[in-house]
Design a protein around this motif. Structure first.
Motif, PDB file in Angstrom:
ATOM      1  N   GLY A 349      83.225 -24.816 -59.058  1.00  0.00           N
ATOM      2  CA  GLY A 349      84.436 -25.473 -59.447  1.00  0.00           C
ATOM      3  C   GLY A 349      84.227 -26.228 -60.700  1.00  0.00           C
ATOM      4  O   GLY A 349      83.207 -26.636 -61.241  1.00  0.00           O
ATOM      5  N   ALA A 350      85.575 -26.626 -61.101  1.00  0.00           N
ATOM      6  CA  ALA A 350      85.679 -27.423 -62.484  1.00  0.00           C
ATOM      7  C   ALA A 350      85.057 -28.815 -62.112  1.00  0.00           C
ATOM      8  O   ALA A 350      85.175 -29.497 -61.224  1.00  0.00           O
ATOM      9  N   PHE A 351      84.421 -29.367 -63.115  1.00  0.00           N
ATOM     10  CA  PHE A 351      83.973 -30.685 -63.601  1.00  0.00           C
ATOM     11  C   PHE A 351      82.851 -31.040 -62.389  1.00  0.00           C
ATOM     12  O   PHE A 351      82.868 -32.183 -62.144  1.00  0.00           O
ATOM     13  N   ARG A 352      81.946 -30.078 -62.090  1.00  0.00           N
ATOM     14  CA  ARG A 352      80.959 -30.486 -61.153  1.00  0.00           C
ATOM     15  C   ARG A 352      79.675 -30.916 -62.170  1.00  0.00           C
ATOM     16  O   ARG A 352      78.877 -31.358 -61.842  1.00  0.00           O
ATOM     17  N   ARG A 353      80.045 -30.656 -63.509  1.00  0.00           N
ATOM     18  CA  ARG A 353      79.143 -31.386 -64.554  1.00  0.00           C
ATOM     19  C   ARG A 353      80.049 -31.787 -65.527  1.00  0.00           C
ATOM     20  O   ARG A 353      81.245 -31.707 -65.849  1.00  0.00           O
ATOM     21  N   ALA A 354      79.637 -33.056 -66.164  1.00  0.00           N
ATOM     22  CA  ALA A 354      80.227 -33.900 -67.035  1.00  0.00           C
ATOM     23  C   ALA A 354      79.358 -34.446 -68.216  1.00  0.00           C
ATOM     24  O   ALA A 354      78.169 -34.720 -67.865  1.00  0.00           O
ATOM     25  N   ALA A 355      79.650 -34.878 -69.258  1.00  0.00           N
ATOM     26  CA  ALA A 355      79.123 -35.310 -70.275  1.00  0.00           C
ATOM     27  C   ALA A 355      79.878 -36.662 -70.499  1.00  0.00           C
ATOM     28  O   ALA A 355      80.766 -36.720 -70.873  1.00  0.00           O
ATOM     29  N   LEU A 356      78.944 -37.728 -70.700  1.00  0.00           N
ATOM     30  CA  LEU A 356      79.395 -39.026 -71.322  1.00  0.00           C
ATOM     31  C   LEU A 356      78.958 -39.435 -72.632  1.00  0.00           C
ATOM     32  O   LEU A 356      77.679 -39.311 -72.895  1.00  0.00           O
ATOM     33  N   ARG A 357      79.524 -40.226 -73.464  1.00  0.00           N
ATOM     34  CA  ARG A 357      79.155 -40.650 -74.667  1.00  0.00           C
ATOM     35  C   ARG A 357      78.173 -41.851 -74.745  1.00  0.00           C
ATOM     36  O   ARG A 357      78.116 -42.424 -73.773  1.00  0.00           O
ATOM     37  N   ALA A 358      77.421 -41.965 -75.685  1.00  0.00           N
ATOM     38  CA  ALA A 358      76.524 -43.100 -75.583  1.00  0.00           C
ATOM     39  C   ALA A 358      77.189 -44.407 -75.668  1.00  0.00           C
ATOM     40  O   ALA A 358      76.757 -45.120 -74.753  1.00  0.00           O
ATOM     41  N   ASN A 359      78.434 -44.732 -75.948  1.00  0.00           N
ATOM     42  CA  ASN A 359      79.089 -45.911 -75.934  1.00  0.00           C
ATOM     43  C   ASN A 359      79.635 -46.262 -74.390  1.00  0.00           C
ATOM     44  O   ASN A 359      79.627 -47.249 -73.874  1.00  0.00           O
ATOM     45  N   GLN A 360      79.693 -45.084 -73.719  1.00  0.00           N
ATOM     46  CA  GLN A 360      80.033 -45.141 -72.202  1.00  0.00           C
ATOM     47  C   GLN A 360      78.569 -45.508 -71.559  1.00  0.00           C
ATOM     48  O   GLN A 360      78.761 -46.314 -70.373  1.00  0.00           O
ATOM     49  N   VAL A 361      77.584 -44.933 -71.678  1.00  0.00           N
ATOM     50  CA  VAL A 361      76.388 -45.137 -71.249  1.00  0.00           C
ATOM     51  C   VAL A 361      75.853 -46.787 -71.290  1.00  0.00           C
ATOM     52  O   VAL A 361      75.450 -47.499 -70.334  1.00  0.00           O
ATOM     53  N   ALA A 362      76.063 -46.982 -72.702  1.00  0.00           N
ATOM     54  CA  ALA A 362      75.750 -48.428 -72.946  1.00  0.00           C
ATOM     55  C   ALA A 362      76.516 -49.486 -72.378  1.00  0.00           C
ATOM     56  O   ALA A 362      75.967 -50.691 -72.244  1.00  0.00           O
ATOM     57  N   ASP A 363      77.547 -49.286 -71.970  1.00  0.00           N
ATOM     58  CA  ASP A 363      78.583 -50.340 -71.526  1.00  0.00           C
ATOM     59  C   ASP A 363      77.782 -50.877 -70.138  1.00  0.00           C
ATOM     60  O   ASP A 363      77.731 -50.110 -69.235  1.00  0.00           O
ATOM     61  N   PRO A 364      77.895 -52.021 -70.211  1.00  0.00           N
ATOM     62  CA  PRO A 364      77.347 -52.700 -68.853  1.00  0.00           C
ATOM     63  C   PRO A 364      77.854 -52.571 -67.824  1.00  0.00           C
ATOM     64  O   PRO A 364      77.517 -52.784 -66.557  1.00  0.00           O
ATOM     65  N   ARG A 365      79.139 -52.092 -67.698  1.00  0.00           N
ATOM     66  CA  ARG A 365      80.004 -51.920 -66.308  1.00  0.00           C
ATOM     67  C   ARG A 365      79.602 -50.488 -65.944  1.00  0.00           C
ATOM     68  O   ARG A 365      80.368 -50.194 -64.976  1.00  0.00           O
ATOM     69  N   SER A 366      79.201 -49.403 -66.689  1.00  0.00           N
ATOM     70  CA  SER A 366      78.901 -48.259 -66.376  1.00  0.00           C
ATOM     71  C   SER A 366      77.956 -48.249 -65.268  1.00  0.00           C
ATOM     72  O   SER A 366      76.885 -48.562 -65.725  1.00  0.00           O
ATOM     73  N   LEU A 367      78.163 -47.758 -64.019  1.00  0.00           N
ATOM     74  CA  LEU A 367      77.042 -47.531 -63.239  1.00  0.00           C
ATOM     75  C   LEU A 367      76.862 -46.150 -62.741  1.00  0.00           C
ATOM     76  O   LEU A 367      77.874 -45.310 -62.532  1.00  0.00           O
ATOM     77  N   LEU A 368      75.750 -46.027 -61.998  1.00  0.00           N
ATOM     78  CA  LEU A 368      75.496 -44.994 -61.194  1.00  0.00           C
ATOM     79  C   LEU A 368      75.689 -45.600 -59.764  1.00  0.00           C
ATOM     80  O   LEU A 368      74.898 -46.515 -59.237  1.00  0.00           O
ATOM     81  N   ALA A 369      76.853 -45.733 -59.130  1.00  0.00           N
ATOM     82  CA  ALA A 369      77.369 -46.613 -57.911  1.00  0.00           C
ATOM     83  C   ALA A 369      76.628 -46.087 -56.556  1.00  0.00           C
ATOM     84  O   ALA A 369      76.746 -44.810 -56.381  1.00  0.00           O
ATOM     85  N   LEU A 370      76.399 -47.017 -55.645  1.00  0.00           N
ATOM     86  CA  LEU A 370      75.754 -46.715 -54.581  1.00  0.00           C
ATOM     87  C   LEU A 370      76.839 -47.282 -53.520  1.00  0.00           C
ATOM     88  O   LEU A 370      76.886 -46.897 -52.226  1.00  0.00           O
ATOM     89  N   PHE A 371      77.548 -48.258 -53.730  1.00  0.00           N
ATOM     90  CA  PHE A 371      78.478 -49.094 -52.801  1.00  0.00           C
ATOM     91  C   PHE A 371      79.914 -49.149 -53.419  1.00  0.00           C
ATOM     92  O   PHE A 371      79.896 -48.966 -54.886  1.00  0.00           O
ATOM     93  N   VAL A 372      80.839 -49.329 -52.711  1.00  0.00           N
ATOM     94  CA  VAL A 372      82.103 -49.452 -52.979  1.00  0.00           C
ATOM     95  C   VAL A 372      82.815 -50.599 -52.273  1.00  0.00           C
ATOM     96  O   VAL A 372      82.910 -50.538 -51.002  1.00  0.00           O
ATOM     97  N   ASN A 373      83.329 -51.608 -52.672  1.00  0.00           N
ATOM     98  CA  ASN A 373      84.059 -52.810 -51.737  1.00  0.00           C
ATOM     99  C   ASN A 373      83.288 -53.165 -50.750  1.00  0.00           C
ATOM    100  O   ASN A 373      83.592 -53.480 -49.622  1.00  0.00           O
ATOM    101  N   GLY A 374      81.813 -53.350 -50.992  1.00  0.00           N
ATOM    102  CA  GLY A 374      80.898 -54.134 -50.093  1.00  0.00           C
ATOM    103  C   GLY A 374      80.051 -52.983 -49.117  1.00  0.00           C
ATOM    104  O   GLY A 374      79.230 -53.478 -48.314  1.00  0.00           O
ATOM    105  N   GLU A 375      80.432 -51.778 -49.158  1.00  0.00           N
ATOM    106  CA  GLU A 375      79.975 -50.937 -47.994  1.00  0.00           C
ATOM    107  C   GLU A 375      79.388 -49.515 -48.734  1.00  0.00           C
ATOM    108  O   GLU A 375      79.733 -49.372 -50.059  1.00  0.00           O
ATOM    109  N   PRO A 376      78.457 -49.010 -48.297  1.00  0.00           N
ATOM    110  CA  PRO A 376      77.920 -47.688 -49.012  1.00  0.00           C
ATOM    111  C   PRO A 376      79.061 -46.509 -49.183  1.00  0.00           C
ATOM    112  O   PRO A 376      80.335 -46.795 -48.497  1.00  0.00           O
ATOM    113  N   LEU A 377      78.867 -45.890 -50.348  1.00  0.00           N
ATOM    114  CA  LEU A 377      79.965 -44.842 -50.387  1.00  0.00           C
ATOM    115  C   LEU A 377      79.997 -44.025 -49.298  1.00  0.00           C
ATOM    116  O   LEU A 377      78.993 -43.569 -48.641  1.00  0.00           O
ATOM    117  N   THR A 378      81.278 -43.610 -48.940  1.00  0.00           N
ATOM    118  CA  THR A 378      81.606 -42.432 -47.778  1.00  0.00           C
ATOM    119  C   THR A 378      81.244 -41.219 -48.570  1.00  0.00           C
ATOM    120  O   THR A 378      81.149 -41.239 -49.705  1.00  0.00           O
TER     121      THR A 378
END
Length: 410
Positions: A349-378
């Motif tokens: 399927g489409a977009f199972r891979r994606a590229a992010l620019r350096a400015n997106q990687v460097a932003d302190p809000r850019s995460l590899l998220a493990l939780f959302v709204n206080g709970e582990p990701l579903t």
């Protein structure tokens, strides 16, 4: 004598005329220009020049230009631009249909071309009608997640937009002077120029032209009211024309989902603590991290929305995980984080891979998220880990992340 569409007397509506057509044309001139600009912004948001996996329009040539790398501020930027694009597009449907109805006699005028200027006008009108219908139909089908047209939506809508807007500009250049002149004449109490749009033998009127415009405007307001809720907290229930995707359920993960884990072909074993590992590759080599390893790294939080190309968006969700720039530092990029190539557990399927620019990687809000709204990701929200980046289209916030490659992109 039997009348045919090629006979002026066939078209008998008293509503058709230069004033009615000119008003609709001015509305579309503004609306379609906004649609085209927000469409170009949506294209730029994918950072199409960064990697081929981000751009689904092969062979685009000079049509695929973009002027800047997509920023991360404000964090709601894509939510705004794409929300305007989709909501306005749906709202303009009655105006477009009324405009096409108002000029349909011109498609049947004979001879087909009386001069070079007339031939150019007829050609622009043909491309305008065909391109407009194509763009609006494919756009609405994409919003509804109904991919019944052949091929991928992205190149079809992309190339269709250029054909439509090129014809639109040509037609506007040819006809807008007449439209403004007619509107000015009507405002001053004079009669507009007489054209082939005016029926030579009209039927008795059943509604005034202003009443017809009110009907068109009412239809647009109705579509706006049943669409705009997809971007407004608490009004999602009213967006009956917006895609609702899979049922996200309740609780911390109770917000919009388009693609479920089951749809992506990802089972419980793929996401299990025993089997899942994140592979991070960079300048100094490769590291493999379990979810437990990630939890031992410094965790940070970001309040960011999810905004999708179909026009829907969520309010800010509270994400928690490892900063992308910290993961880049693990593999030797501790001074200046580079671009990153993200790969999902999803196999097809489409977009199972994606590229992010350096400015997106460097932003302190850019995460590899493990939780959302206080709970582990579903599972449906990307467990064990997903990307979340400010202002990025939803499809670039990759779910079920398996590999991160920092540096030169494939």
């Amino acid at each position: 004598m039997r009348r045919t569409p090629f006979s002026p007397s066939f078209w008998r509506s008293p509503l058709r005329g230069p004033w009615f057509t000119s008003v609709l044309g001015v509305v579309l001139l503004v609306g379609i220009t906004v649609l085209f600009v927000t469409g170009l912004l949506s294209y730029a948001a994918y950072n199409p020049g960064l990697s081929p996996v981000n751009d689904k329009t092969p062979g685009k040539g000079i049509l695929g230009f973009y002027l800047f790398s997509w920023p991360t501020d404000p964090h709601w930027l894509y939510r705004l631009t794409q929300g305007v694009h989709v909501t306005l597009g749906i709202t303009l449907i009655p105006v477009l249909l009324a405009k096409l109805w108002s000029v349909v006699p011109k498609l049947f005028t004979l001879p087909p071309a009386r001069s070079l200027a007339h031939a150019l006008e007829r050609l622009s009108l043909l491309l305008l009608v065909g391109g407009g219908l194509f763009e609006f139909v494919t756009g609405v089908l994409n919003v509804q997640l109904d991919y019944i047209f052949p091929g991928s939506f992205y190149p079809l809508h992309f190339y269709g937009a250029w054909v439509f807007f090129g014809a639109f500009v040509a037609h506007a250049v040819l006809k807008m002077p007449v439209a403004w002149r007619n509107l000015r004449r009507m405002r001053e109490g004079d009669q507009p120029e007489r054209t082939e749009l005016v029926a030579p033998d009209p039927d008795p009127p059943t509604v005034s032209r202003r009443g017809a415009l009110g009907l068109v405007g009412g239809g647009s307001l109705l579509l706006f009211a049943t669409t705009v809720g997809q971007d407004v907290d608490g009004l999602r229930w009213s967006a009956v024309l917006a895609p609702h995707g899979a049922d996200p359920g309740n609780g911390p993960g109770g917000f919009q989902i388009n693609k479920t884990a089951a749809y992506a072909g990802i089972g419980a074993a793929d996401m299990s603590e025993e089997n899942w590992r994140l592979t991070v590759t960079g300048r100094t080599g490769t590291v493999r991290l379990s979810r437990a390893d990630l939890l031992r790294l410094p965790l940070h939080s970001s309040a960011l929305p999810i905004a999708c190309v179909e026009g829907w968006s969520t309010s800010d969700q509270w994400w928690r995980g490892v900063r992308l720039r910290d993961l880049a530092a693990l593999v030797g990029h501790d001074v200046s984080p580079p671009d990153v190539f993200v790969e999902s557990l999803q196999r097809h399927g489409a977009f199972r891979r994606a590229a992010l620019r350096a400015n997106q990687v460097a932003d302190p809000r850019s995460l590899l998220a493990l939780f959302v709204n206080g709970e582990p990701l579903t599972p449906d929200h990307g467990h064990p880990a997903r990307i979340i980046v400010p202002a990025a289209p939803g499809v670039l916030n990759t779910k079920w992340v398996a590999n991160l490659t920092f540096g030169d992109l494939p």
